[in-house]
Design a protein around this motif. Structure first.
Motif, PDB file in Angstrom:
ATOM      1  N   ASN A  32      36.058  28.856  48.191  1.00 46.58           N
ATOM      2  CA  ASN A  32      35.066  28.807  47.283  1.00 46.58           C
ATOM      3  C   ASN A  32      35.834  28.618  45.886  1.00 46.58           C
ATOM      4  O   ASN A  32      36.820  28.024  45.592  1.00 46.58           O
ATOM      5  CB  ASN A  32      34.108  29.993  47.411  1.00 46.58           C
ATOM      6  N   ASP A  98      38.761  32.679  46.508  1.00 50.17           N
ATOM      7  CA  ASP A  98      37.661  33.223  47.582  1.00 50.17           C
ATOM      8  C   ASP A  98      37.651  32.377  48.909  1.00 50.17           C
ATOM      9  O   ASP A  98      37.332  31.182  48.716  1.00 50.17           O
ATOM     10  CB  ASP A  98      36.353  33.301  46.973  1.00 50.17           C
ATOM     11  N   TYR A 107      34.545  35.534  54.113  1.00 55.50           N
ATOM     12  CA  TYR A 107      35.237  35.380  52.781  1.00 55.50           C
ATOM     13  C   TYR A 107      35.718  36.867  52.250  1.00 55.50           C
ATOM     14  O   TYR A 107      35.336  37.679  52.423  1.00 55.50           O
ATOM     15  CB  TYR A 107      34.250  34.811  51.567  1.00 55.50           C
ATOM     16  N   GLU A 108      37.314  36.523  51.756  1.00 56.80           N
ATOM     17  CA  GLU A 108      37.894  37.708  51.089  1.00 56.80           C
ATOM     18  C   GLU A 108      38.421  37.165  49.793  1.00 56.80           C
ATOM     19  O   GLU A 108      38.651  35.695  49.598  1.00 56.80           O
ATOM     20  CB  GLU A 108      38.990  38.184  52.058  1.00 56.80           C
ATOM     21  N   VAL A 109      38.652  37.701  49.051  1.00 53.99           N
ATOM     22  CA  VAL A 109      39.621  37.475  47.597  1.00 53.99           C
ATOM     23  C   VAL A 109      40.924  37.814  47.993  1.00 53.99           C
ATOM     24  O   VAL A 109      41.422  38.751  48.183  1.00 53.99           O
ATOM     25  CB  VAL A 109      38.803  38.094  46.569  1.00 53.99           C
TER      26      VAL A 109
END
Length: 121
Positions: A32, A98, A107-109
């Motif tokens: 993202n 993201d 989703y992870e940062v």
């Protein structure tokens, strides 16, 4: 599983330009927003610029008109073109994204390791 690797930092005179790159690799499923943050010595990390998957951008006021963020979705890479650099732009610049991993499917940062940008007066 997922890595962000930055490149392009260095030492430049005031008024000069640098281009930062950050490539995501590993078990990628989807990306993202991607962005650039910076942290100067003794200061908090701040958002410099951000770009959505569709290409919408936002910038901190201090870099508007001087910096341009862009991305190549096919290469999983985000760029930061920095023109008219000032000594106050000196900081460690971090890439941020993201990402949905193909392993976890959520989703992870993720953060890059940082690249030093030094602008001399």
């Amino acid at each position: 599983q997922v890595q962000l690797v930055e490149s392009g930092g260095g030492l430049v005179q005031a008024g000069g330009s640098l281009r930062l790159s950050c490539k995501a690799s590993g078990s990628l499923f989807s990306i993202n927003d991607m962005g650039w943050y910076r942290q100067a010595l003794g200061k908090q990390r701040e958002l410099v610029a951000d770009i959505t998957r569709g290409g919408s951008t936002k910038y901190v006021d201090s870099v508007k008109g001087r910096f341009t963020i862009s991305r190549d979705n096919g290469k999983n890479t985000v760029y930061l073109q920095m023109n008219s650099l000032k000594p106050e732009d000196t900081a460690v610049y971090y890439c941020n994204a993201d990402i949905k991993s193909s392993v976890t499917r959520w989703y992870e940062v993720y953060w890059g390791q940082g690249t030093q940008v030094t602008v001399s007066s």
